[in-house]
Each structure stands twice: as structure tokens, then as C-alpha cells.
Design an enzyme around this catalytic site. Structure first.
Site, PDB file in Angstrom:
ATOM      1  N   GLU A 411      48.483  58.542  20.912  1.00 25.57           N
ATOM      2  CA  GLU A 411      48.351  59.670  21.729  1.00 25.57           C
ATOM      3  C   GLU A 411      47.850  59.479  23.060  1.00 25.57           C
ATOM      4  O   GLU A 411      46.761  59.801  23.468  1.00 25.57           O
ATOM      5  CB  GLU A 411      47.289  60.750  20.816  1.00 25.57           C
ATOM      6  CG  GLU A 411      47.785  61.047  19.434  1.00 25.57           C
ATOM      7  CD  GLU A 411      46.966  61.982  18.886  1.00 25.57           C
ATOM      8  OE1 GLU A 411      47.386  63.313  18.715  1.00 25.57           O
ATOM      9  OE2 GLU A 411      46.059  61.672  18.607  1.00 25.57           O
ATOM     10  N   GLU A 478      50.635  58.920  10.960  1.00 19.70           N
ATOM     11  CA  GLU A 478      49.353  59.860  10.294  1.00 19.70           C
ATOM     12  C   GLU A 478      49.997  60.964   9.685  1.00 19.70           C
ATOM     13  O   GLU A 478      50.935  61.466  10.047  1.00 19.70           O
ATOM     14  CB  GLU A 478      48.622  60.242  11.358  1.00 19.70           C
ATOM     15  CG  GLU A 478      47.977  59.318  12.359  1.00 19.70           C
ATOM     16  CD  GLU A 478      47.188  59.799  13.464  1.00 19.70           C
ATOM     17  OE1 GLU A 478      46.843  60.934  13.416  1.00 19.70           O
ATOM     18  OE2 GLU A 478      46.786  59.200  14.274  1.00 19.70           O
TER      19      GLU A 478
END
Length: 945
Positions: A411, A478
Site C-alpha cells: 500500500e 490479503e
């Protein structure tokens, strides 16, 4: 004024170039400096004096916030300081470490190593400055030969809380500081080896190091070769035994020079992508049953001992996990050694995460606005540090067979600096895949080797599986966010993975809850003085609890990943081997039939089933007559440990009731209806539409009035729905937690209680209108029929059922249903239908943030005290020592207050759990969305006589 540690162009000084990890033996010396150090803490680095007069002591490794210096702070996205790179706050706390060490004789080159120090460190030997390093989770090595002397030496380390590199370390965790991993000294012979490269492949063991040395290679204690090499040596292994996560075969490679020995354990294997975009390990298609792993300990923060790390990995193997992503930084090298040895595929991720830039401006959506060029990934001044962090990881870990992907971080947007990292990595090691979720999010998928996403829905996943726009493996880095009671969707994700070759699996978020224990209570973000920004209990998102105990979600993941799938049809049980490299004959396969929860004869077999193949077994069974049901159960074990369990319902004939009990004549007054018979007296409230008293054999069973209810103590995964269900604000919710029952009519007709009622939240129009018919027999049995209509414009509901408050004598109970683990419609594969005994203490699940728990599905019978709840159809039940209100209002476990009663729910239906705490909304198929409801159940009186 820019300070030294704020200069992104100067993030180290005198730090050696990264090399492969090893601890040299032979004549070389290894001096581990873990233990007690002197320590001095300062609120500002500028307050550190030339000479420190007053010292405390601290253990190394450790995190200073857990030793009384500052308070812990948990933040996920927001930086805990202004987003003004490369600058950090003027008042920058500093911890100074000091200790002595003995060098009996100085005879070679001497080095100082940090395996982990946050956020940056200045190193001094005998009061002389040696060097400086940033990169908290990356190994740093310094040549201290010119600074040490024979005899007693002194090492001083000055650690700062923040530096410019902190902008690259905005991971979702408690923010800790200090020397948090091993730190040690090496003394090595002059002219020793530096880097050693043995990048795994499937045919040869290829060793590269500078200069001349002796090399020997052995396998399982048998020496294969011993010779002298110069710079490079290739040994072609005859009939090599290849490494994989199921059978982690390792070769021993030993290099010797000038009396020093350097040992490696090397796996041989090959990583490819097939024409169907499958992940191939040694030519075999492999699905990744993975989990994300943070280093976290409930008392020691980022510090985990070797034994604790090994326990984590062994527990993963016990849960059928075969893959781990090092989120979001490299681990200690010993972790990787263990993965090689134990057998786990690894996505090795470097120490970069910068999603705090999402929140650098107020009132903006979650958006990676890379076009702004504010992000470090897009700023050329930061490119050197990006590449260096990738280089330090790759060079340290390049020899480990378990690593199948290099990851650029997490991220952080996707910019030119990521592209430069990927370009460098491809040139250095093209044997592994490159993972960059940020590239997939930005739709620049060609930059990486896998299409990686997080938290996409079932529908989005299947779309990615079939589209021709994605010509690479699809991986969920994820998914199935395991926060609180859950994950509720992991099984279905894995069914989809198995359906499509291109889908190679994923990693559950995440392994363990992050907490800090204070006086026996688990604490999270916002619980500590001085936290200017925090993310509450979002850190409590583990597949296991912080102490590594299991919950139902843990076991659901084990079931999702288990080595077999079974199906049953017309007397034939088909067993499919999901393993990639192991025959099922390495396991014991057992099956048995249960009738009404009573186990019949077990049969144990050795099944000769090759990987990805199946076998059909004829199961002898004659349809039988019973009350509750017949089930075929299977179990797969190895070394007496259960690896898998499955269950299939078999056809049966139901026992028919031959005698219907006669109705009892009821009496009434203005507000109550009375039922009395041999050994029982019941009182029913006309006002509230529930039983207020049920006395059996002279003993009161109830401690409160039974009632209709629809609310549950919201789970972490219910957070998005809470405003629609509960009284969170004045305008949005149905306010089910503040519900009122209204009885419009309640009469006796033909010895039955007939009533019409409604349920409505405060300020709201009734959400439920219902009719009930209640018959009480001469034997004391209560037969309840319920018909309800939920308001058409109402959202889907958490549940619907009746609540009973029983006295403490009902705290131990038995049931026929799905257990022993709690289960919900989307988290039930870990629980089998059968007969179970339990009690309210056993049913309690110690979630860090108290919430709904303890549900059981497919229940046909629940027996508590002198009452037995029964139904021809399945119902769901919940038995707790806490009220729904108490669970819903408590924020920590010490805020729960048992009232001494037993709280029972008999539910028509309960919605699933999902993983919407950080993921897609609960799938419609798992929502209680029905608008018309009809159900029946009985309460039978049990006598003590």
C-alpha cells in the site's frame, strides 16, 4: 533546518553492502549481545548530553514503550506526526543504549550487526562514532575492526524514534522503538568470504563467492562432493530430491576458508507459471493456503524469540497453512531458515508502506492519487532508498528455497520508484516471481508477475479468473480479514480458488491479534495516554488470539485448507487429494456413521491416492429410523493429529410421534395466563407476550421474561451494519438494541394462547409484526408456533428468535446440533453435527473487543436444567452468561459483568459473519433477508424424579 536523519539522500553511513545471511563458524567468533544493557531515555534527541551520568537498565531485544518509556500507540494508516516529508517532529525522542563486551584477542576482522532497530541508529565503539543506519527491519552490518581493542570494549547505540525513513514504515501495527531483534559481534579471519550466493534451482547447486575456498555438499548425512572452488562452483545433483512445502528436502553446503566455516541448508526447486497461468512448483500446480505474519507478542511487542517464531510456523502447519507473507517487512533471517526447514512458501516483502499519504489532506476518500507526485514512490529523491530497501532484502534472503516471490512492499501507491525496484530485482534474481499489489491496483499489471489484489468479493474474484485481460496468476495478498468473530468467508474463497487454474490462492489477514496486555486485559489503539491518532481495535484481527490460542475462525481456515475434499452420493464416498506432492497413503483415513449422535463402528484405511487424484469408496449403509439424523463422518490423521474432517448427511426415516399430548386447560386474569399440572406451574404475561415463570418440581427455571428479539451484540465484521441495526445516531438505524414489544391481542382460544404483537425500535415504525400460537399440554410441554412479517423496506437483520433468561442451574447443558466450535451459516465447516455437552464458561469466547459469539446451527435439541427445547426443523441456539446488552456495550473484557443468570437464544435464523471489517459486504446468500417467517418449536419439561 534539515537534520542529518531527515536527509533521504543520506540514510546510512559506513554500513557494509548487504550480503547473504549466515553466522560463520570454525575459528570465527560469534558474540551475541542480547541481555541487559544500560539505557537512558530522552524526550528530545537534542537533550542527550556528551556524557550520560544516570542510567537505567533495559533488556535487549525489546521495545522501549513496553518498559515504561512513552506509551504504546497503535495506528494503521495515519502517520503519528504531520505528513511533511522528509521532516519529522522537532521533539524527537531518543533512547541511548550502552554496554561492555570482551574481546579476549583481536586477531581478525570485527563486525557489528543489527537485525532490527527502529527507527534509526548511530553506532559508537569506545566513544568513537562508527556509522549510521535506517531501515528498521533490515539487517545492518558495520566494520568495527579499527575501533575495538583487546580486552574490555564499550558499545553505545543512539536510537531515534523517527527519521525520514519512518515515512516508508507506516505499517498497520503498534509503533514501537528500540533494538528489537538480535544484535551481535562477529570476529572473522582476514580474507574471509563476504557474500555467498546459492540461488535455488531444480538441477544444480550453484555456489558463487569471491576467491578460493573448500566446498562440500551432503544430503541426509551422506557426502556428495568435496572439492576446492574459486569464485564459482556448479554441482549437478544426480536424481535431486526437490524442495516443496510438503516435503522440504534440504542439502547441506559447507564452505571453508582460513579456518572459517560457513554453512547453508539449500533446497532445490523450480518456480514457473504455466500456460494456464497456474503457479508451478517443480512442474506441479500449487494453491497457496496462506496467512500474513506480523512479528507481534502480547507482552513484548515486535520481539519474538526463536522458539515463539517456530511455534507460530508449526501452528500454521497444524492448520494446513502452506504459505506466509512477511507483512509488511522482512523477518529475522532465522524465520526464513525455519520456513525452509518446516516447509512453507514465502512471499518476502520489503520494509515499505506509505499509505499514510492517503490521509495527508482532510476530507478525502481512500484514493492513491499518484498523479499528485506527493508520494515517495513517485518522487525521484526517494528512488535510491526504495531500491536499497529492495536490495538489502534480496541480498540477505536470496538463498532460501522457501521464498517464491519478492514483494516491493505494501500500500504505497505505484510509481517510478517501484518500477526501478522491480527492474533491479529482475536483473539480480529472475528465478522468483515479483509481487506488487500496488501495480495491480493501478492497473499496471505488466510491471509484476502476479495480479495481486486485496479484499475483493467472490464475484470480483471469479471475474478475474475468467477474463482474458489478466494473463498471469491471480493472487489475493490479503483476504478474509480475521478480525474478531470470523472469518466467515474463507471456505468459499478457497472453493473458488480450486475452481480456476489461474487463481493461485491467497493470504488471510492476518496471523495473530496485536495487543498490549495491561493488568491481564488486552489493550488496543486509544487505550493509552498520548495517542494523538489511533485506529482502535483494528489491530485485533488475527486468525489466532494474541496468546496463539485458537478460535472457531482458526478452525474454519483449517477446514478450508485441509488436504481432502469429500462428496457423497448414492452410497459412494469420493475422496479427493488436494495435496500437491503427497499421497494419501501417508495418512490414516477413518470413517464412521452416527445415528442421533451415537457413533457406530469406525473403519480406518490407508488410501492410495496420488496428489490431485480421487478415489471412490462404497459405504455400506441401510436406511435407518431415528429422531434427529444420520451422518457419515470422515477424519484424516497423521501422527495422531487430525488434518481434516468432513461430514455428509445420510437419508433416514424419522420417528413419528404416535401419541399427541392433550392440551391443558388454561386460566387467566387481567394480565396473566396460568398453566398448572403435575410437577409444573407456568405463568404467561399478556402484556409482554412471554413466560414470566416456569416452575418445575418446585424449582423456578426462569430469571426473566421470555421475549422476541432481533439484535445481536455486533461483531467487528458487523461494523458497517451497526448504524442500520442499532441506535447509533438519531436517523439511520432500526434501533433493534432499543426495541419495544407491543402485544395487541392475547387470548385463550381452544386451550391455546393466541397473540398478535410487534417489535419496534425506539422512534421507529414496527419492524416485525407477528402472530404466536402457544399450546401447553397436560405433561407440561409448551408448543410454540410463530408467524412473522418483517417490514418490506427494512434492511437485512442480524437474527430473529426468542430469548429466555434462565437461572444459574441451567449453566451446564447438552445439545444435538453443530459443534463444538461456535458456528454460523458462513463459518460452519469446522463444526460437525452431533451430540455435545457444554456450559456457559466453555461457550464464552474471549474476543479482545467483546461481541456476538457462541452460536450453534442445525440444532434439534437443547437441554438445560429442567427444560428441553426441541424442533422438527433445525433451529439455532446460543447459551451465554452475558446479556446481549452487556456484550454490546463492553469495549474490553474486564467491562463484562455476568449477572449470574443463563441467557438462551432460540433462533429461527442468524446472519453470517463475513469479513466486512475490512472487506466486501456480507454475501447476500448469508444474510437473513426473509420478509415472511414461520417456525415451530417445543419446550419439554424434564423432571428430576
Amino acid at each position: 533546518m534539515m537534520r542529518f536523519y531527515e536527509n533521504i539522500q543520506f540514510t546510512s553511513e559506513s554500513r557494509k553492502s548487504p550480503r547473504s545471511y549466515y553466522i560463520p563458524g570454525g575459528c570465527s567468533q560469534y558474540l551475541l549481545l542480547n541481555g541487559e544493557w544500560e539505557f537512558a531515555y530522552f524526550n528530545r534527541d537534542i537533550d542527550v548530553p556528551e556524557k550520560i551520568e544516570q542510567w537505567d537498565t533495559i533488556t535487549v531485544p525489546s521495545c522501549w514503550q513496553l518498559h515504561g518509556y512513552e506509551n504504546p500507540n497503535y495506528t494503521n494508516i495515519n502517520y503519528p506526526y504531520p505528513c511533511d516529508p522528509p521532516y519529522v517532529p522537532t521533539d524527537n525522542p531518543c533512547g541511548v543504549y550502552e554496554r561492555e563486551f570482551e574481546l579476549e584477542k583481536k586477531w581478525g576482522k570485527v563486525y557489528y550487526l543489527f537485525e532490527g532497530v527502529s527507527s534509526c541508529a548511530y553506532l559508537y565503539i569506545n566513544d568513537n562514532y562508527v556509522g549510521f543506519t535506517q531501515g528498521s527491519h533490515l539487517q545492518a552490518e558495520f566494520d568495527i575492526t579499527d575501533y575495538v581493542k583487546e580486552g574490555t570494549n564499550k558499545v553505545t547505540v543512539k536510537v531515534l524514534k523517527w527519521c525520514c525513513g519512518s515515512y516508508l514504515e507506516d505499517q498497520d501495527f503498534f509503533r514501537f522503538n528500540g533494538i528489537f531483534r538480535d544484535t551481535y559481534i562477529l570476529q572473522r579471519p582476514i580474507g574471509h568470504m563476504e557474500d555467498v550466493q546459492i540461488i535455488p534451482n531444480e538441477k544444480t547447486i550453484h555456489v558463487v563467492t569471491e576467491g578460493i575456498c573448500e566446498v562440500s555438499i551432503a544430503f541426509e548425512g551422506k557426502e556428495l562432493v568435496q572439492t576446492q572452488m574459486e569464485n564459482e562452483f556448479t554441482y549437478e545433483v544426480e536424481n535431486p530430491v526437490l524442495w516443496n512445502a510438503e516435503k522440504p528436502a534440504l542439502y547441506d553446503v559447507v564452505l571453508k576458508r582460513n579456518g572459517e566455516e560457513v554453512k547453508f541448508r539449500i533446497g532445490m526447486r523450480k518456480i514457473e507459471v504455466s500456460s494456464q497461468y497456474e503457479l508451478l512448483i517443480n512442474g506441479v500446480s500449487v494453491k497457496l493456503h496462506g496467512v500474513n505474519h506480523h512479528d507481534t507478542h502480547q507482552y513484548n511487542g515486535w520481539c519474538q524469540t526463536d522458539e515463539e517464531l517456530r511455534k507460530d510456523l508449526l501452528l500454521m502447519k497444524e492448520l494446513n497453512i502452506n504459505c506466509v507473507r512477511t507483512a509488511h517487512y522482512p523477518p529475522t533471517p532465522k524465520f526464513m531458515e525455519m520456513c525452509d526447514e518446516i516447509g512453507l512458501y514465502v512471499i518476502c516483502e520489503t520494509d515499505i508502506e506509505t499509505h499514510g499519504f492517503l490521509r495527508r489532506l482532510p476530507n478525502v476518500e481512500y484514493h492513491f492519487d499518484m498523479e499528485s507526485n506527493d508520494w515517495p514512490a513517485s518522487t525521484l529523491e526517494w528512488q535510491g532508498e526504495h531500491i536499497e530497501r529492495m536490495e538489502r532484502m534480496v541480498e540477505t534472503f536470496k538463498n532460501y528455497a522457501s521464498i517464491i516471490m519478492w514483494s516491493t512492499g505494501n500500500e504505497s501507491g505505484h510509481g517510478v520508484n517501484h518500477v526501478a525496484m522491480i527492474r533491479w530485482t529482475r536483473s539480480r534474481d529472475n528465478s522468483r516471481l515479483i509481487h506488487c499489489e500496488d501495480a495491480s491496483r493501478k492497473e499496471q499489471i505488466h510491471n509484476a508477475d502476479v495480479y495481486s489484489r486485496m479484499y475483493i468479493s467472490f464475484e470480483e474474484l471469479e471475474k478475474a479468473a475468467v477474463t482474458n485481460d489478466i494473463c498471469m496468476p491471480v493472487f489475493l495478498c490479503e483476504y478474509s480479514h480475521a478480525m474478531g468473530n470470523g472469518p466467515g468467508d474463507v471456505y468459499e474463497y478457497n472453493e473458488i480458488f480450486d475452481k480456476y487454474p489461474k487463481l493461485i490462492g491467497g493470504c488471510i489477514w492476518e496471523w495473530a491479534d496485536h495487543v498490549v496486555m495491561v493488568d491481564g486485559v488486552a489493550k488496543y489503539g486509544g487505550d493509552f495516554e498520548g495517542e494523538l491518532t489511533h485506529d482502535g481495535n483494528f489491530c485485533c484481527d488475527g486468525l489466532v488470539f494474541a496468546d496463539r490460542t485458537f478460535k472457531a475462525g482458526t478452525m474454519e481456515a483449517k477446514a478450508a485448507f485441509q488436504p481432502i475434499r469429500t462428496s457423497y452420493e448414492e452410497g459412494v464416498l469420493r475422496v479427493f487429494n488436494r495435496l500437491d506432492f503427497s499421497n494419501l497413503n501417508e495418512y490414516d483415513f477413518t470413517y464412521w456413521v452416527e445415528v442421533d449422535g451415537v457413533k457406530k463402528e469406525e473403519v480406518t484405511l490407508k488410501l492410495d491416492v496420488a496428489p490431485h487424484e480421487s478415489v471412490a469408496l462404497e459405504i455400506p449403509y441401510e436406511e435407518t429410523t431415528c429422531r434427529y439424523g444420520v451422518y457419515l463422518n470422515t477424519r484424516l490423521t497423521k501422527a495422531e493429529k487430525e488434518c481434516a474432517q468432513t461430514q455428509h448427511e445420510l437419508p433416514y426415516k424419522k420417528v413419528e410421534e404416535t401419541v399427541r399430548e392433550k392440551s391443558l386447560t388454561l386460566t387467566e386474569d387481567e394480565y396473566h395466563i396460568y398453566a398448572s399440572g403435575e410437577g409444573f406451574q407456568y405463568v404467561f404475561s399478556k402484556l409482554y407476550g412471554g413466560f414470566t415463570s416456569m416452575i418445575i418440581d418446585g424449582v423456578e427455571q426462569l430469571a426473566g421474561t421470555s421475549k422476541i428479539s432481533m439484535f445481536r451484540a455486533t461483531t467487528d465484521n458487523d461494523a458497517k451494519m451497526r448504524p442500520f441495526w442499532a441506535n447509533v445516531n438519531i436517523w439511520q438505524g432500526e434501533n433493534l438494541d432499543c426495541a419495544f414489544t407491543k402485544i395487541y391481542e392475547c387470548d385463550i382460544c381452544d386451550d391455546k394462547i393466541l397473540l398478535k404483537g410487534s417489535l419496534a425500535g425506539i422512534s421507529r415504525k414496527p419492524v416485525l409484526l407477528y402472530d404466536m400460537e402457544i399450546k401447553i399440554t397436560v405433561a407440561g410441554t409448551v408448543e410454540i408456533g410463530f408467524n412473522g412479517k418483517i417490514r418490506e423496506d427494512a434492511t437485512w437483520m442480524p437474527r430473529l428468535g426468542m430469548e429466555f433468561t434462565l437461572t444459574e442451574q441451567a449453566s451446564a447443558f447438552s445439545y444435538y446440533g453443530r459443534g463444538p466450535w461456535e458456528n454460523y451459516c458462513d463459518m460452519c465447516h469446522c463444526a460437525s453435527v452431533g451430540t455435545y455437552k457444554s456450559d456457559v464458561d466453555s461457550e464464552y469466547v474471549n474476543y479482545v473487543f467483546p461481541q456476538e459469539h457462541g452460536n450453534h446451527m442445525n440444532v434439534k435439541r437443547l437441554t438445560l436444567g429442567n427444560l428441553e427445547f426441541q424442533s422438527e426443523d433445525d433451529f439455532e441456539c446460543n447459551v451465554s452468561k452475558y446479556t446481549i446488552e452487556d456484550l454490546d456495550q463492553a469495549k474490553h473484557t474486564d467491562e463484562l459483568h455476568a449477572d449470574g443468570n443463563v441467557h438462551v437464544r432460540i433462533d429461527y435464523k442468524v446472519s453470517g459473519l463475513g469479513t466486512a471489517s475490512c472487506g466486501p459486504d456480507l454475501s447476500e446468500k448469508y444474510r437473513f433477508s426473509e420478509k415472511e417467517v414461520s417456525c415451530k418449536f417445543k419446550i419439554k419439561k424434564l423432571t428430576n424424579k
